[in-house]
Write a protein that holds these residues in place. Structure first.
Motif, short mmCIF file in Angstrom:
data_model
loop_
_atom_site.label_atom_id
_atom_site.label_comp_id
_atom_site.label_asym_id
_atom_site.label_seq_id
_atom_site.Cartn_x
_atom_site.Cartn_y
_atom_site.Cartn_z
N LEU A 297 0.84 -1.21 0.00
CA LEU A 297 0.00 0.00 0.00
C LEU A 297 0.87 1.26 0.00
O LEU A 297 0.66 2.19 -0.78
CB LEU A 297 -0.94 -0.02 1.22
N ALA B 230 -6.30 3.26 -4.03
CA ALA B 230 -6.38 2.02 -3.25
C ALA B 230 -7.70 1.93 -2.51
O ALA B 230 -8.19 2.91 -1.94
CB ALA B 230 -5.23 1.96 -2.25
N THR C 23 -9.48 -0.58 0.46
CA THR C 23 -9.25 -1.64 1.43
C THR C 23 -10.58 -2.28 1.82
O THR C 23 -11.55 -1.59 2.11
CB THR C 23 -8.54 -1.09 2.68
N LEU D 16 -4.59 -0.16 7.29
CA LEU D 16 -4.84 -0.30 5.85
C LEU D 16 -6.08 0.48 5.41
O LEU D 16 -6.17 0.92 4.27
CB LEU D 16 -5.01 -1.78 5.48
N ALA E 171 -5.69 3.92 2.87
CA ALA E 171 -6.22 3.74 1.51
C ALA E 171 -7.20 4.88 1.20
O ALA E 171 -7.63 5.60 2.09
CB ALA E 171 -6.93 2.40 1.40
#
Ligand code: F6R
Length: 357
Positions: free
Chosen positions: A114, A124, A126, A135, A139
């Protein structure tokens, strides 16, 4: 709290139908229409390829996600083990979207990817059970799994929740691209939830199978084709991590390219047969291993079953079979560990959340 359950793992296996229903509710509006974050929809519309990044069980869910997204939304998807992706990055498409799948949202291997792809300027998403996790925070977008706390080290309800949310993502992507589906996905998910409930009610049958096939086994093989293959990988991982039986999942067609040499008198082989297009082929694989002495069990699906199948699963939509196929495999792993005196919820050498690379 475990309540009346002897182990968290068993409780979490049983919670799976409830989690399915929570997910269906959370991702639907009052008109039964799919309700997903608009920004996620835009990000999917804008990408030319999805890169799924995950580890372990979440990685296995990613493979089912790939199948569902490619089949329903016609977007190419690659699935990568996070630790490998970090050091051996493939050539990327012009407009990639990265999808991180992580129950804990804290897995260091996934985070390393990431950090890298964010530095390269890529978007991104998650998919996690813990929205405030690293995370999730790092993201651009998050989809929540709604599985509730997963305490047992061996992941069960997070896996099926991941598959359900990936299926919902696939349906949303299809809608965004103007593709009409020939089935009602939310209804099919509800049918799968009911089927899961029927399976969690058949624990005794699973315990009997363990006594007949796995209690004294040194190793075991899981074979399947098409979407069953990915569930085999997960079934083998579950069995390994909590019962310490050496287990491998194989694509049925790969057996004759080497692995069949390992089959001897009494070797347990668990075959999954839930896909119409490969039903004939996987059954020939079963015959091949039985001819070499394997102690085989066949887990098939209503409509595709044959005489002498060990266990027949209720019928669900072909793209959602992993949701139900995995349940007996989770229970097999559970009872194998129990009968072998293993610490089911806290297997040796493992931690719930792996925060080192
Ligand atoms: C297996 C298991 C692990 C995790 C893996 C990723 O039962 O639990 O393989 O799936 O460590 O963890 P998350 O999903 O938290 O990133």
């Amino acid at each position: 709290e475990k309540g009346t359950y002897p182990h968290f793992m068993l409780k979490e296996i049983d919670e799976q139908p409830i989690v399915m229903r929570k997910i269906i509710k959370a991702y639907q509006n009052e008109n039964n229409e799919l309700k997903l974050d608009r920004n996620v929809r835009e990000a999917i519309k804008a990408c030319d390829r999805i890169y799924i990044i995950a580890c372990g069980t979440s990685y296995h869910a990613g493979w089912t996600g790939k199948q569902v997204i490619e089949k329903l939304a016609a977007i190419p998807v690659e699935v990568h083990v996070a630790s490998e992706f970090s050091y051996n990055m493939p050539l990327l498409s012009a407009k990639p979207l990265f999808v991180f799948i992580s129950q804990s949202g804290e897995t260091a291997d996934s985070r390393a990817v990431l950090v890298k792809i964010k530095a390269m300027g890529y978007p991104a998403l998650t998919i996690t059970n813990v929205p405030g996790s690293t995370l999730s925070r790092e993201a651009d977008y998050t989809l929540h799994l709604y599985a509730g706390p997963e305490i047992a080290v061996a992941s069960t309800k997070a896996y099926t929740a991941q598959i359900a949310v990936l299926a919902i993502l696939a349906v949303d992507a299809a809608q965004a691209k103007g593709i009409t589906l020939d089935f009602d996905p939310m209804q099919e998910l509800a049918i799968a939830a009911n089927a899961m409930e029927m399976l969690t009610d058949q624990k005794e049958a699973m315990e009997d199978l363990v006594v007949n096939h796995l209690e004294k086994a040194r190793h075991a093989f899981f074979i399947g084709r098409s979407s069953d293959y990915y569930v085999c990988l997960e079934g083998a991982l579950k069995l390994k991590e909590i019962s310490y039986i050496q287990a491998e999942g194989f694509a049925g067609g790969e057996l004759k390219h080497g692995t069949i040499a390992l089959i001897e008198e009494g070797t347990p082989v668990i075959a999954l047969a839930t896909q119409a297009n490969v039903n004939y082929a996987i059954r020939s694989n079963v015959q091949e291993v039985v001819a070499r002495g394997a102690n085989a069990m066949v887990i098939s699906m209503k409509g595709l079953e044959q005489e002498n199948d060990t266990f027949v699963l209720p019928h669900v939509h072909a793209l959602l079979t992993p949701l139900v196929t995995v349940v007996p495999l989770q229970l097999l792993a559970y009872y194998a560990a129990l009968h072998r005196g293993c610490d089911v919820d806290k297997p040796r050498n493992l931690a719930k959340s792996v925060t080192v690379e």
